[in-house]
Design a protein around this motif. Sequence first.
Motif, PDB file in Angstrom:
ATOM      1  N   ILE A 124      17.463 -46.767  -1.455  1.00  0.00           N
ATOM      2  CA  ILE A 124      16.546 -46.564  -2.226  1.00  0.00           C
ATOM      3  C   ILE A 124      16.861 -45.094  -2.764  1.00  0.00           C
ATOM      4  O   ILE A 124      17.501 -44.314  -1.874  1.00  0.00           O
ATOM      5  N   GLY A 146      19.347 -40.042  -7.438  1.00  0.00           N
ATOM      6  CA  GLY A 146      18.959 -39.270  -6.302  1.00  0.00           C
ATOM      7  C   GLY A 146      19.420 -37.949  -6.590  1.00  0.00           C
ATOM      8  O   GLY A 146      20.733 -37.860  -6.784  1.00  0.00           O
ATOM      9  N   ILE A 189      10.839 -45.212  -4.568  1.00  0.00           N
ATOM     10  CA  ILE A 189      11.686 -44.074  -4.458  1.00  0.00           C
ATOM     11  C   ILE A 189      11.165 -43.326  -3.244  1.00  0.00           C
ATOM     12  O   ILE A 189       9.812 -43.352  -2.925  1.00  0.00           O
ATOM     13  N   VAL A 190      11.784 -42.214  -2.648  1.00  0.00           N
ATOM     14  CA  VAL A 190      11.436 -41.391  -1.599  1.00  0.00           C
ATOM     15  C   VAL A 190      11.510 -39.899  -2.262  1.00  0.00           C
ATOM     16  O   VAL A 190      12.580 -39.631  -2.711  1.00  0.00           O
ATOM     17  N   PHE A 245       9.717 -47.799   5.277  1.00  0.00           N
ATOM     18  CA  PHE A 245      10.636 -48.756   5.073  1.00  0.00           C
ATOM     19  C   PHE A 245      10.506 -50.133   5.702  1.00  0.00           C
ATOM     20  O   PHE A 245      11.127 -51.007   5.577  1.00  0.00           O
ATOM     21  N   HIS A 248      18.105 -43.330   6.058  1.00  0.00           N
ATOM     22  CA  HIS A 248      17.110 -44.621   5.867  1.00  0.00           C
ATOM     23  C   HIS A 248      17.379 -45.039   4.438  1.00  0.00           C
ATOM     24  O   HIS A 248      17.565 -46.166   4.161  1.00  0.00           O
ATOM     25  N   CYS A 249      17.425 -43.997   3.622  1.00  0.00           N
ATOM     26  CA  CYS A 249      17.488 -44.615   2.082  1.00  0.00           C
ATOM     27  C   CYS A 249      18.705 -45.061   1.730  1.00  0.00           C
ATOM     28  O   CYS A 249      18.734 -46.104   0.869  1.00  0.00           O
ATOM     29  N   LEU A 251      16.732 -41.114  -3.391  1.00  0.00           N
ATOM     30  CA  LEU A 251      15.868 -40.050  -2.330  1.00  0.00           C
ATOM     31  C   LEU A 251      16.184 -38.712  -3.293  1.00  0.00           C
ATOM     32  O   LEU A 251      17.257 -38.431  -3.797  1.00  0.00           O
ATOM     33  N   HIS A 286      18.635 -48.734   2.788  1.00  0.00           N
ATOM     34  CA  HIS A 286      17.715 -49.514   1.917  1.00  0.00           C
ATOM     35  C   HIS A 286      18.078 -49.615   0.687  1.00  0.00           C
ATOM     36  O   HIS A 286      17.536 -50.037  -0.177  1.00  0.00           O
ATOM     37  N   LEU A 324      15.847 -39.150   6.279  1.00  0.00           N
ATOM     38  CA  LEU A 324      15.494 -39.823   5.249  1.00  0.00           C
ATOM     39  C   LEU A 324      16.631 -40.353   4.482  1.00  0.00           C
ATOM     40  O   LEU A 324      16.411 -41.540   3.865  1.00  0.00           O
TER      41      LEU A 324
END
Length: 394
Positions: free
Chosen positions: A321, A360, A291-292, A283, A315-316, A323, A319, A312
């Motif tokens: 993002i 997600g 994407i994660v 990140f 964190h996603c 997941l 940010h 994760l």
Amino acid sequence: MKTTQPAIWICPDKYRGTMTAMEAAMVIADAIRPQAAEYDVLLAPMADGGEGTAALLGRLHGATLMREVETLNPLGAPTTAPWWQNPVSGEAFIDSASVIGHDTVKGDLQPWQSSSYGLGVAIRKILDSDPRVVLNVCVGGTVTIDGGSGLLQGLGWRFLGRPGTRFSTPILPVELDKVQMIDPPTDYQILATRIRAISDVQAPLWNNDGISSLTFAPQKGVKEEDLVKLRKLLHSWEVTSMPEYVEREISGAGGGVGFALQRVVGAPASLGADEMVKAYGIFREVVDGTIVITGEGCLDEQSSAGKVVGTLMRHCQHHQIPLYILPGMVKGAQASRNRGRGHPDGNPPLRRFGGRVPRGQVIPCDKFLPDEPLSPSVAKQRLRLAALHTLHLD
């Protein structure tokens, strides 16, 4: 790692019994790469402090020199355990699981006869081997429930009880309520500067409600009817050892190994998954469209307590993002949450990230090839199909 176009970060944990984290990452990457030309596909196999953390995290920190230390397994039998060292800086890494984990004992687990003593012995030997060593102890995957008391004995702590009381070496869990005081070795203040604890979970040593070391005790062979006894023993041990209070405690990791290292020894502590995220730089510079993808063998209530998936997710969210989680299976309350309504395939959005990136999902791998007996090859095929489904590339 730095990327100038949207990235697909592939960050699975291990799928216990079927795939290592690296094998899982390669399966996912091979599945999606042919139809993901507009992305940088970046592999970041993860570990959270349990088995395999020392090798993965050590490599990311230049600890390429593998050594072995002679010590004792949880039942007191001689064993050897690998550890990794950076040949330049001396920084070193060891898994607690390699000394007192499931693979170090054969047959039925014997939690009341098991001790973390061998881990303390190993730590002491490694520190004595090189004055430059700062040892990262990756805590998780143990079969011990002794609150880290044996580890402290291995490091040189003495245990004192009522006059005439003698404790076994290593001390056993049932003796914890007889300890009146513990006496540290002369160099205990130096130990706190040369040891770091990297944990697979953020949880207290014991708790009447919520996740603690007691949550994981049944996995170590403790019967449900013995959990009350274990809670009382650990409570007594916590009071007797008079540790410093910490805000983000990892006391519940490794059956109390985290408690001994962080709160008694005073070693700095962090979550293994956070350390992995930082080392990979996942990140650090986020490009729009990134994407994660992650996964683990079983998604359950424990996944949110500092494990790879929960870390994760945190964190996603921060940010914004999307997941995607590809668990081998989903258990407990998590399963009912993930059924969802209005989602015919049973895979509702995992979390809404503020409208801009609403995607997600949780995509359980056991939804695919459900009639096939589980084996490493079937597990890999299920994961491949889940990966394709995640990105709607099938």
